[in-house]
Scaffold this active site. Structure first.
Site, PDB file in Angstrom:
ATOM      1  N   ILE A  78      -2.689   8.236  -2.128  1.00 24.61           N
ATOM      2  CA  ILE A  78      -2.818   6.798  -2.350  1.00 24.61           C
ATOM      3  C   ILE A  78      -1.651   6.207  -3.118  1.00 24.61           C
ATOM      4  CG2 ILE A  78      -5.323   6.573  -2.132  1.00 24.61           C
ATOM      5  CD1 ILE A  78      -5.622   6.899  -5.096  1.00 24.61           C
ATOM      6  N   GLY A  79      -0.793   7.025  -3.653  1.00 22.52           N
ATOM      7  CA  GLY A  79       0.328   6.446  -4.392  1.00 22.52           C
ATOM      8  C   GLY A  79       1.359   7.491  -4.742  1.00 22.52           C
ATOM      9  N   GLU A  80       2.537   6.996  -5.049  1.00 23.62           N
ATOM     10  CA  GLU A  80       3.622   7.909  -5.428  1.00 23.62           C
ATOM     11  C   GLU A  80       4.465   7.171  -6.459  1.00 23.62           C
ATOM     12  OE1 GLU A  80       5.488  10.459  -2.795  1.00 23.62           O
ATOM     13  OE2 GLU A  80       6.451  11.138  -4.649  1.00 23.62           O
ATOM     14  N   GLY A  81       4.799   7.835  -7.518  1.00 20.43           N
ATOM     15  CA  GLY A  81       5.610   7.176  -8.542  1.00 20.43           C
ATOM     16  C   GLY A  81       6.599   8.144  -9.150  1.00 20.43           C
ATOM     17  N   MET A  83       6.501  10.135 -11.714  1.00 21.10           N
ATOM     18  CA  MET A  83       6.053  11.422 -12.227  1.00 21.10           C
ATOM     19  C   MET A  83       5.428  12.315 -11.150  1.00 21.10           C
ATOM     20  SD  MET A  83       6.741  12.281 -15.077  1.00 21.10           S
ATOM     21  CE  MET A  83       6.195  13.452 -16.270  1.00 21.10           C
ATOM     22  N   VAL A  86      -0.268  10.510  -6.319  1.00 16.52           N
ATOM     23  CA  VAL A  86      -1.656  10.216  -6.670  1.00 16.52           C
ATOM     24  C   VAL A  86      -2.494  10.334  -5.399  1.00 16.52           C
ATOM     25  CG1 VAL A  86      -3.226   8.563  -7.729  1.00 16.52           C
ATOM     26  CG2 VAL A  86      -0.842   8.629  -8.448  1.00 16.52           C
ATOM     27  N   LYS A 101      -3.912  12.590 -10.153  1.00 13.82           N
ATOM     28  CA  LYS A 101      -2.459  12.439 -10.261  1.00 13.82           C
ATOM     29  C   LYS A 101      -1.865  13.816 -10.528  1.00 13.82           C
ATOM     30  CE  LYS A 101       0.896   9.603 -12.717  1.00 13.82           C
ATOM     31  NZ  LYS A 101       0.997   8.437 -13.599  1.00 13.82           N
ATOM     32  N   ASP A 195       5.189  -0.265 -19.798  1.00 11.41           N
ATOM     33  CA  ASP A 195       5.471  -0.304 -18.362  1.00 11.41           C
ATOM     34  C   ASP A 195       4.441  -1.180 -17.641  1.00 11.41           C
ATOM     35  OD1 ASP A 195       7.049   0.281 -16.183  1.00 11.41           O
ATOM     36  OD2 ASP A 195       6.090   2.206 -15.762  1.00 11.41           O
TER      37      ASP A 195
HETATM   38  N1  LIG Z   1      -7.194   5.549 -10.416  1.00 18.50           N
HETATM   39  C1  LIG Z   1      -6.598   5.056  -9.331  1.00 18.50           C
HETATM   40  N2  LIG Z   1      -7.335   4.486  -8.345  1.00 18.50           N
HETATM   41  C2  LIG Z   1      -6.724   3.975  -7.256  1.00 18.50           C
HETATM   42  N3  LIG Z   1      -5.387   3.971  -7.045  1.00 18.50           N
HETATM   43  C3  LIG Z   1      -4.597   4.528  -7.981  1.00 18.50           C
HETATM   44  C4  LIG Z   1      -5.162   5.108  -9.161  1.00 18.50           C
HETATM   45  N4  LIG Z   1      -4.157   5.596  -9.909  1.00 18.50           N
HETATM   46  C5  LIG Z   1      -3.027   5.340  -9.242  1.00 18.50           C
HETATM   47  N5  LIG Z   1      -3.254   4.695  -8.082  1.00 18.50           N
HETATM   48  C6  LIG Z   1      -2.214   4.260  -7.114  1.00 18.50           C
HETATM   49  O1  LIG Z   1      -1.072   5.100  -7.262  1.00 18.50           O
HETATM   50  C7  LIG Z   1       0.070   4.355  -7.720  1.00 18.50           C
HETATM   51  C8  LIG Z   1       0.891   5.196  -8.704  1.00 18.50           C
HETATM   52  O2  LIG Z   1       0.088   5.556  -9.809  1.00 18.50           O
HETATM   53  P1  LIG Z   1       0.659   5.596 -11.299  1.00 18.50           P
HETATM   54  O3  LIG Z   1      -0.359   6.177 -12.207  1.00 18.50           O
HETATM   55  O4  LIG Z   1       1.171   4.249 -11.651  1.00 18.50           O
HETATM   56  O5  LIG Z   1       1.828   6.649 -11.132  1.00 18.50           O
HETATM   57  P2  LIG Z   1       3.369   6.611 -11.544  1.00 18.50           P
HETATM   58  O6  LIG Z   1       3.428   7.070 -12.957  1.00 18.50           O
HETATM   59  O7  LIG Z   1       3.933   7.614 -10.644  1.00 18.50           O
HETATM   60  O8  LIG Z   1       3.849   5.214 -11.361  1.00 18.50           O
HETATM   61  C9  LIG Z   1      -0.514   3.075  -8.318  1.00 18.50           C
HETATM   62  O9  LIG Z   1       0.399   2.006  -8.261  1.00 18.50           O
HETATM   63  C10 LIG Z   1      -1.752   2.843  -7.449  1.00 18.50           C
HETATM   64  O10 LIG Z   1      -1.400   2.181  -6.246  1.00 18.50           O
END
Ligand SMILES: Nc1ncnc2c1ncn2[C@@H]1O[C@H](COP(=O)(O)OP(=O)(O)O)[C@@H](O)[C@H]1O
Ligand SMILES: [Mg+2]
Length: 492
Positions: A78-81, A83, A86, A101, A195
């Site tokens: 669902i996500g990539e950042g 670190m 996710v 994560k 952030d």
């Molecule tokens: N608990 C969650 N529920 C749904 N989506 C999530 C959740 N945590 C993260 N995401 C998705 O993953 C993305 C990256 O998560 P995040 O914790 O911000 O990681 P990073 O540190 O890599 O930025 C978020 O912008 C969101 O779209």
């Protein structure tokens, strides 16, 4: 190694307990009786709701082992950042759906990065507030470290705006109001987020609740572990995201306080209202210089229907000097209450739903056994009918056998739909806006007249001046040569 037979596919499913034993036994019998292409079997399992498209792809690619982490089974990415990745995941025995994560593989050999990840987990677990994503669990499986949180069914506000355009004004006000309440809770526990940005705010589809996310860069104000603290900010020298960072935080991240978070909240508010970051284009240092000395393109120019009062709140948040901003997040939340009223015809959940994919990708119930004949051997023309018994009624009764694997899922999650966000305004509001604009204009003239004759430095000179200032600061926490989270995009 790629899975090259249906029997091998069943083996993987069994090894990682991705299906129940009775279901597996039945599937194995079917595969024995009528050999089939593993891709066809996988497609049928996806269609029947036994596997997600992500799981099917990973298994076919030979990455089945990566779908299980400790007690959790990964369902979809669902996500990539910065670190790591996710995932939406499920607790194997409890069945609870969570967000997981995982620290990125290339970060694993870096002991400091692992420390930082652990720290994010510890900080997150100290917080409990409806407007902060709740931490649930953390563990290590072999080399892989992961952090488990409540899964917020919905979207982050960066994706929301990208898909549906700027938010209706009162929805944007309410999102910022809710996020401020979460921020205040973190601040009360001595945390500076550092952030705050649209992709770190999640909007829950059903409830309209907004939740603050990602304490990866957070700092504890009275941190006893000074050595670690210095190291942490040195590693990637990541101390914020340039599109949303407060001027004083860019200069020296250790000086950031709640007011720096409120500046980032202002930039986020600006983005929700206009669909643009305040200082688009240019290099990282140029952007930082513009945060420091330039005013962004006025919100009223990009979004004329925003009231003067709301514009004033954005301006106050984005004041260059911390002392000119709101001093607490509670003050901000209070200021937004009158503008967050749900006067629009659309409710927050409806707005969130606009950004949802047509098919939400939710898993169909997995109870019972795999129905008989979940698949059929592919006919010569390369397209196979999917047995009706296995699939819910569907308009596309055929599945292309040669669907690409890898970049594209075996079965995609459906197209995304989005509609522009609009709302109507009654006459008194329009008159109010007109009056506010006139007052705003007068205020602008006064400001312009009271400025020094020499205007703000041109972009390059600004950037140069800023690097000199940063060099003068020369603290480990400063942004020299770093700005890792620099992109114009608001992801991560
Ligand atoms: N608990 C969650 N529920 C749904 N989506 C999530 C959740 N945590 C993260 N995401 C998705 O993953 C993305 C990256 O998560 P995040 O914790 O911000 O990681 P990073 O540190 O890599 O930025 C978020 O912008 C969101 O779209
Ligand atoms: Mg993030």
């Amino acid at each position: 190694m790629m899975v090259d037979s249906a029997a091998a596919l069943v083996d993987v499913l069994r090894r990682f307990r991705l299906l129940e034993t009775a279901q597996l036994d039945r599937l194995a019998r079917q595969v024995d009786a009528k050999p089939a292409n593993p891709r066809v079997v996988a497609q049928a399992l996806v269609k029947g709701g036994y596997l997600t498209a992500y799981q099917a792809n990973q298994i076919l690619l030979g990455n089945g082992s990566e779908l299980v982490l400790g007690a959790y089974v990964l369902l979809e990415r669902i996500g990539e950042g910065g670190m790591g990745q996710v995932y939406k995941a499920k607790h194997h025995t409890m069945g609870r759906i969570v967000a997981l994560k995982q620290i990125r593989k290339d970060k694993l050999d870096n002991a400091e990065a692992v420390k930082r990840f652990r720290r994010e987990i510890q900080l997150a677990s100290q917080l409990a507030h409806p407007n902060i994503v709740m931490a649930l669990d953390a563990a290590q499986d072999g080399e892989t470290h992961f952090f488990v949180m409540e899964h917020v069914e919905g979207t982050d506000l960066a994706k929301q705006v990208k898909q549906s355009g700027p938010m209706p004004v009162n929805q944007a006000c309410d999102a910022i109001r809710q996020a401020s309440l979460g921020l205040q809770h973190a601040c009360d526990r001595g945390l500076v987020h550092r952030d705050v940005k649209p992709s770190n705010l999640l909007l829950a589809t059903k409830t309209g609740q907004v939740k603050l996310l990602d304490l990866g860069l957070a700092r504890l104000e009275h941190d006893s572990d000074d050595k670690l603290k210095t190291k942490l900010t040195q590693i990637g020298k990541v101390v914020g995201t340039v599109d949303f960072i407060a001027p004083e935080q860019a200069l020296n991240a250790s000086k950031a306080d709640i007011r720096s978070d409120l500046y980032s909240m202002g930039c986020t508010f600006y983005f929700l209202l206009t669909g643009k970051v305040p200082y688009p284009g240019g290099q990282a240092l140029e952007k930082l210089a513009r945060h420091r000395w330039e005013d962004p393109e006025p919100v009223e120019k990009l979004r004329p229907e925003v009231s003067g009062d709301v514009i004033a709140i954005v301006r106050k948040l984005m004041a260059k000097k911390p002392e000119d901003r709101y001093q607490t997040a509670t003050d901000l939340a209070a200021a937004l209450v009158p503008y967050s009223v749900m006067s629009s015809k659309k409710t927050m959940p409806e707005i969130a739903a606009m950004a949802l994919p047509a098919s939400s990708g939710a898993l169909a119930p997995r109870g019972g056994e795999v129905p008989y004949a979940v698949y059929a051997a592919p006919p010569a023309n390369g397209r196979v009918p999917v047995a009706a018994a296995a699939a819910p009624p569907s308009t596309d009764s055929e599945v292309p056998v040669a669907a690409p694997v890898g970049a594209d899922p075996v079965i995609s999650r459906g197209s995304r739909r989005g509609r522009p966000a609009t709302e109507g305004y009654p006459m008194p509001v329009l008159i109010g806006i007109a009056v506010a604009l006139v007052i705003g204009g007068l205020v602008l003239i006064v400001i312009l007249l009271s400025r020094p004759l020499v205007g703000p430095a041109p972009k390059e000179r600004g950037a140069q001046r800023l690097s000199t200032e940063i060099a003068a600061e020369s603290r480990p926490d400063s942004l020299v040569g770093s700005a890792v989270r620099t992109s114009d995009t608001v992801g991560g």
